[in-house]
Design a protein around this motif. Structure first.
Motif, PDB file in Angstrom:
ATOM      1  N   PRO A  58      27.687  -3.721  59.043  1.00  0.00           N
ATOM      2  CA  PRO A  58      26.501  -2.748  59.739  1.00  0.00           C
ATOM      3  C   PRO A  58      25.120  -3.556  60.657  1.00  0.00           C
ATOM      4  O   PRO A  58      24.650  -3.280  60.957  1.00  0.00           O
ATOM      5  CB  PRO A  58      25.678  -1.782  58.995  1.00  0.00           C
ATOM      6  CG  PRO A  58      27.154  -1.560  57.857  1.00  0.00           C
ATOM      7  CD  PRO A  58      27.268  -2.958  57.812  1.00  0.00           C
ATOM      8  N   ALA A  59      25.593  -4.372  59.156  1.00  0.00           N
ATOM      9  CA  ALA A  59      23.888  -5.499  59.585  1.00  0.00           C
ATOM     10  C   ALA A  59      24.072  -6.590  60.121  1.00  0.00           C
ATOM     11  O   ALA A  59      22.848  -7.588  59.922  1.00  0.00           O
ATOM     12  CB  ALA A  59      22.953  -5.400  58.392  1.00  0.00           C
ATOM     13  N   ALA A  60      25.780  -6.527  61.150  1.00  0.00           N
ATOM     14  CA  ALA A  60      25.206  -7.973  61.433  1.00  0.00           C
ATOM     15  C   ALA A  60      24.149  -8.913  62.465  1.00  0.00           C
ATOM     16  O   ALA A  60      23.917  -7.852  63.042  1.00  0.00           O
ATOM     17  CB  ALA A  60      27.516  -7.781  61.574  1.00  0.00           C
ATOM     18  N   THR A  68      32.975  -2.708  58.964  1.00  0.00           N
ATOM     19  CA  THR A  68      33.328  -2.439  57.803  1.00  0.00           C
ATOM     20  C   THR A  68      32.283  -2.024  56.699  1.00  0.00           C
ATOM     21  O   THR A  68      31.129  -2.718  57.184  1.00  0.00           O
ATOM     22  CB  THR A  68      33.838  -3.647  56.910  1.00  0.00           C
ATOM     23  OG1 THR A  68      34.431  -2.971  56.329  1.00  0.00           O
ATOM     24  CG2 THR A  68      32.792  -5.096  56.743  1.00  0.00           C
ATOM     25  N   TYR A  69      32.546  -1.155  56.026  1.00  0.00           N
ATOM     26  CA  TYR A  69      31.416   0.009  54.971  1.00  0.00           C
ATOM     27  C   TYR A  69      31.883  -0.872  53.557  1.00  0.00           C
ATOM     28  O   TYR A  69      31.173  -0.381  52.349  1.00  0.00           O
ATOM     29  CB  TYR A  69      31.332   1.014  54.986  1.00  0.00           C
ATOM     30  CG  TYR A  69      31.717   1.745  56.359  1.00  0.00           C
ATOM     31  CD1 TYR A  69      29.640   1.966  57.293  1.00  0.00           C
ATOM     32  CD2 TYR A  69      32.545   2.218  57.359  1.00  0.00           C
ATOM     33  CE1 TYR A  69      29.727   2.198  58.748  1.00  0.00           C
ATOM     34  CE2 TYR A  69      32.146   3.073  58.257  1.00  0.00           C
ATOM     35  CZ  TYR A  69      30.870   2.850  58.881  1.00  0.00           C
ATOM     36  OH  TYR A  69      30.625   2.939  60.308  1.00  0.00           O
ATOM     37  N   CYS A 116      31.587   4.959  66.079  1.00  0.00           N
ATOM     38  CA  CYS A 116      31.252   4.313  64.785  1.00  0.00           C
ATOM     39  C   CYS A 116      29.453   3.725  65.511  1.00  0.00           C
ATOM     40  O   CYS A 116      29.180   4.040  65.809  1.00  0.00           O
ATOM     41  CB  CYS A 116      31.999   3.240  64.247  1.00  0.00           C
ATOM     42  SG  CYS A 116      33.728   3.344  64.495  1.00  0.00           S
ATOM     43  N   ALA A 117      28.857   3.911  64.135  1.00  0.00           N
ATOM     44  CA  ALA A 117      27.616   3.602  63.851  1.00  0.00           C
ATOM     45  C   ALA A 117      27.497   2.532  62.585  1.00  0.00           C
ATOM     46  O   ALA A 117      28.578   2.953  61.256  1.00  0.00           O
ATOM     47  CB  ALA A 117      26.350   4.944  64.230  1.00  0.00           C
ATOM     48  N   ALA A 118      26.376   2.665  61.826  1.00  0.00           N
ATOM     49  CA  ALA A 118      26.359   1.757  60.709  1.00  0.00           C
ATOM     50  C   ALA A 118      26.272   2.807  59.501  1.00  0.00           C
ATOM     51  O   ALA A 118      26.283   2.442  58.528  1.00  0.00           O
ATOM     52  CB  ALA A 118      24.502   1.429  60.177  1.00  0.00           C
ATOM     53  N   LYS A 119      26.164   4.036  59.947  1.00  0.00           N
ATOM     54  CA  LYS A 119      26.428   5.312  58.726  1.00  0.00           C
ATOM     55  C   LYS A 119      28.220   6.139  58.687  1.00  0.00           C
ATOM     56  O   LYS A 119      28.105   6.118  59.704  1.00  0.00           O
ATOM     57  CB  LYS A 119      25.532   6.322  58.492  1.00  0.00           C
ATOM     58  CG  LYS A 119      23.912   5.792  57.624  1.00  0.00           C
ATOM     59  CD  LYS A 119      22.763   6.968  58.084  1.00  0.00           C
ATOM     60  CE  LYS A 119      21.872   6.502  57.510  1.00  0.00           C
ATOM     61  NZ  LYS A 119      20.962   7.606  57.423  1.00  0.00           N
ATOM     62  N   PRO A 120      28.679   5.725  58.305  1.00  0.00           N
ATOM     63  CA  PRO A 120      29.922   6.194  57.953  1.00  0.00           C
ATOM     64  C   PRO A 120      30.507   7.106  59.028  1.00  0.00           C
ATOM     65  O   PRO A 120      30.882   8.285  58.974  1.00  0.00           O
ATOM     66  CB  PRO A 120      30.215   5.940  56.224  1.00  0.00           C
ATOM     67  CG  PRO A 120      29.216   5.511  56.195  1.00  0.00           C
ATOM     68  CD  PRO A 120      27.553   4.943  57.106  1.00  0.00           C
ATOM     69  N   ALA A 193      35.677   1.941  57.010  1.00  0.00           N
ATOM     70  CA  ALA A 193      35.297   1.167  58.009  1.00  0.00           C
ATOM     71  C   ALA A 193      36.158   2.269  59.150  1.00  0.00           C
ATOM     72  O   ALA A 193      36.153   3.436  59.373  1.00  0.00           O
ATOM     73  CB  ALA A 193      36.401   0.036  58.173  1.00  0.00           C
ATOM     74  N   CYS A 194      35.580   1.667  60.046  1.00  0.00           N
ATOM     75  CA  CYS A 194      35.062   2.254  61.199  1.00  0.00           C
ATOM     76  C   CYS A 194      34.993   1.662  62.809  1.00  0.00           C
ATOM     77  O   CYS A 194      34.452   0.389  62.924  1.00  0.00           O
ATOM     78  CB  CYS A 194      33.964   2.886  61.800  1.00  0.00           C
ATOM     79  SG  CYS A 194      34.025   4.459  62.842  1.00  0.00           S
TER      80      CYS A 194
END
Length: 214
Positions: A58-60, A68-69, A116-120, A193-194
């Motif tokens: 998420p922080a890419a 990917t989480y 998708c977003a930063a939180k699953p 992942a999403c």
């Protein structure tokens, strides 16, 4: 007449494009050259969508539509492709292919309602043909492979995997927007992942009797 949309994105993993999405809606005769290579099934009264990307956290620095989480199960730069084909009347096939997953691991995969977003949890719940009136949905009468799109797979020794789901119904407009990989097969599991996918719905006048395979 055909509508074609193409989106591309890059990550800081090299100069290769890592995200591609193509959607074709064929409401009538498709003009020569209007359909991208590989979309030959997008005949009159059909929809064809293909999306691929490489996963990133998420922080890419440069975000990817594939997030990917859990990098132990879905490593950064692992690859995913989703192809949807829908024909007049609503019959739909969704195919998943992945590379770079954890060898031998069994994943649960479902189409979800939101991008998708930063939180699953941002992807919302599973897309359902018959929507459970009680949300979040846990009733097996609704949470099952016939009423939802399940693409569970076990990664091979090389980390690759694939799955196909076939249904006699199609997606409602704007209500299917991602594929979520879970850490275990079946109807639940943590979200590893999403991948945001522009799933297509056929125009209203191309549905069977105005409904989606009911």
């Amino acid at each position: 007449m055909a509508t074609v949309t193409v989106a591309r994105a890059r990550l800081a993993t090299g100069a290769v494009a890592v995200a591609v999405a193509t959607t074709v809606l064929a409401a009538g005769a498709v003009p020569a050259g209007a359909v991208p290579a590989g979309a030959g099934d997008a005949a009159a009264g059909s929809a064809w969508t293909r999306a691929e990307a490489r996963f990133a956290p998420p922080a890419a620095f440069i975000p990817s539509p594939a997030v990917t989480y859990d990098m132990a199960l879905v490593p950064a730069a692992s690859w995913i492709e989703v192809v949807q084909r829908s024909v007049e009347g609503g019959r739909t096939t969704v195919t998943l292919r992945v590379k770079g997953m954890k060898a031998g691991h069994a994943y649960g995969v479902h189409v979800h309602q939101k991008p998708c977003a930063a939180k699953p949890e941002a992807a919302g719940g599973h897309y359902q043909h018959r929507v459970d009136p009680v949300q979040p949905s846990k009733d097996p009468a609704y949470v099952n492979a016939k009423n939802e799109v399940w693409l569970d797979f076990t990664a091979g020794t090389d980390g690759s995997g694939k799955a196909t789901a076939r249904h006699d119904w199609g997606f409602r407009p704007g209500q299917a927007a991602s594929v979520v990989l879970h850490d275990e097969p079946g109807g639940a599991g943590d979200r590893a992942a999403c991948f945001t996918v522009p799933f297509a719905a056929l125009p209203e006048n191309q549905k069977s009797g105005g409904a989606w395979g009911v």
